[in-house]
Design a protein around this motif. Structure first.
Motif, PDB file in Angstrom:
ATOM      1  N   GLN A  91       0.862  -1.191   0.000  1.00  0.00           N
ATOM      2  CA  GLN A  91       0.000   0.000   0.000  1.00  0.00           C
ATOM      3  C   GLN A  91       0.895   1.236   0.000  1.00  0.00           C
ATOM      4  O   GLN A  91       1.876   1.265   0.745  1.00  0.00           O
ATOM      5  CB  GLN A  91      -0.880   0.040   1.263  1.00  0.00           C
ATOM      6  N   GLU A  93      -0.450   4.551   0.321  1.00  0.00           N
ATOM      7  CA  GLU A  93      -1.108   5.722   0.932  1.00  0.00           C
ATOM      8  C   GLU A  93      -0.220   6.284   2.052  1.00  0.00           C
ATOM      9  O   GLU A  93       0.235   5.545   2.928  1.00  0.00           O
ATOM     10  CB  GLU A  93      -2.470   5.313   1.499  1.00  0.00           C
ATOM     11  N   GLY A  94       0.046   7.589   1.980  1.00  0.00           N
ATOM     12  CA  GLY A  94       0.848   8.260   2.996  1.00  0.00           C
ATOM     13  C   GLY A  94       2.341   7.950   2.936  1.00  0.00           C
ATOM     14  O   GLY A  94       3.090   8.349   3.829  1.00  0.00           O
ATOM     15  N   GLN A 118      -0.943   8.207  -8.073  1.00  0.00           N
ATOM     16  CA  GLN A 118      -1.417   9.436  -7.425  1.00  0.00           C
ATOM     17  C   GLN A 118      -2.794   9.233  -6.801  1.00  0.00           C
ATOM     18  O   GLN A 118      -3.091   9.762  -5.727  1.00  0.00           O
ATOM     19  CB  GLN A 118      -1.455  10.571  -8.462  1.00  0.00           C
ATOM     20  N   SER A 119      -3.631   8.434  -7.469  1.00  0.00           N
ATOM     21  CA  SER A 119      -5.000   8.195  -6.965  1.00  0.00           C
ATOM     22  C   SER A 119      -4.976   7.427  -5.645  1.00  0.00           C
ATOM     23  O   SER A 119      -5.977   7.356  -4.938  1.00  0.00           O
ATOM     24  CB  SER A 119      -5.830   7.424  -8.002  1.00  0.00           C
ATOM     25  N   ARG A 120      -3.817   6.855  -5.293  1.00  0.00           N
ATOM     26  CA  ARG A 120      -3.711   6.103  -4.034  1.00  0.00           C
ATOM     27  C   ARG A 120      -3.140   6.947  -2.900  1.00  0.00           C
ATOM     28  O   ARG A 120      -2.775   6.415  -1.845  1.00  0.00           O
ATOM     29  CB  ARG A 120      -2.856   4.855  -4.262  1.00  0.00           C
ATOM     30  N   SER A 121      -3.053   8.266  -3.115  1.00  0.00           N
ATOM     31  CA  SER A 121      -2.677   9.240  -2.088  1.00  0.00           C
ATOM     32  C   SER A 121      -1.336   8.996  -1.387  1.00  0.00           C
ATOM     33  O   SER A 121      -1.280   8.912  -0.146  1.00  0.00           O
ATOM     34  CB  SER A 121      -3.784   9.329  -1.025  1.00  0.00           C
ATOM     35  N   PRO A 122      -0.245   8.897  -2.153  1.00  0.00           N
ATOM     36  CA  PRO A 122       1.066   8.831  -1.496  1.00  0.00           C
ATOM     37  C   PRO A 122       1.380  10.185  -0.859  1.00  0.00           C
ATOM     38  O   PRO A 122       0.800  11.211  -1.248  1.00  0.00           O
ATOM     39  CB  PRO A 122       2.023   8.559  -2.660  1.00  0.00           C
TER      40      PRO A 122
END
Ligand code: PRP
Length: 180
Positions: A91, A93-94, A118-122
């Protein structure tokens, strides 16, 4: 096209690639200094040698993952339809993320994969490509770090194939077609 229809001329020697990777890894380490663990994503299959050499020069804690995308298959022409053949296991994200690509040509692959990640919110997402062929661009996109800008030549080696051949060349070569 059969094997006897082309020869490969050296374009970028492996020593030049190694030297450039040292420079780039220093810049990447500065950009991500303080990260608890950099999530490095290799885009299969073309980046497998580049990512292996890059992460060994990176003075940062890293996690390695792979994503496989394909738009060329065995063809010389981009289908412009990027298919995700294998997704990440981890994952993002973040997380601090570095996407590693072998070459940016039309830009469709990088554009598609960047949008997906980008859609996975890094927390922070940066990209590096060993080679850039700006003359071929169809999508207005560029990697944050580029190893070498090259002209519109058909290149192979250091992970990059011609119909699934020549990925194991240690340098970047230029394909020259010959009449038989
Ligand atoms: C190649 C290359 C890049 C992409 C660049 O992948 O490895 O990922 O094309 O082209 P573009 O900028 O025109 O989209 P390919 O689809 O051939 O798969 P591969 O990495 O498995 O060889």
């Amino acid at each position: 096209m059969s094997e006897s229809d082309y020869v490969i001329d050296e374009m970028i020697p492996s020593a030049d690639i190694a030297a450039r990777i040292k420079e780039l890894s220093g810049e990447i380490a500065s950009e991500f200094s303080g990260t608890s663990k950099l999530f490095v994503v290799g885009l299969l299959r073309g980046s497998f040698i580049f990512i292996a050499d890059l992460v060994r020069e990176l003075d940062l804690p890293v996690e390695i993952d792979f994503l496989e995308a394909s738009s060329y298959g065995d063809s010389m022409e981009s289908s412009r339809e990027v298919r995700i053949l294998k997704d990440l296991r981890g994952q993002i994200e973040g997380r601090d993320v570095l996407l590693v690509e072998d070459i940016v040509d039309t830009g469709h692959t990088l554009n598609h994969v960047l949008n997906l990640l980008q859609s996975r919110s890094p927390a922070k997402l940066r990209t590096i490509a060993l080679l850039d062929k700006p003359d071929r661009r169809e999508v207005d996109i560029c990697a944050d770090w580029i190893g070498f800008k090259i002209p519109d030549e058909f290149v192979v080696g250091y992970g990059i194939d011609f119909a699934q051949r020549n990925r194991n060349l240690p340098h970047i070569g230029k394909v020259r077609f010959v009449k038989t």
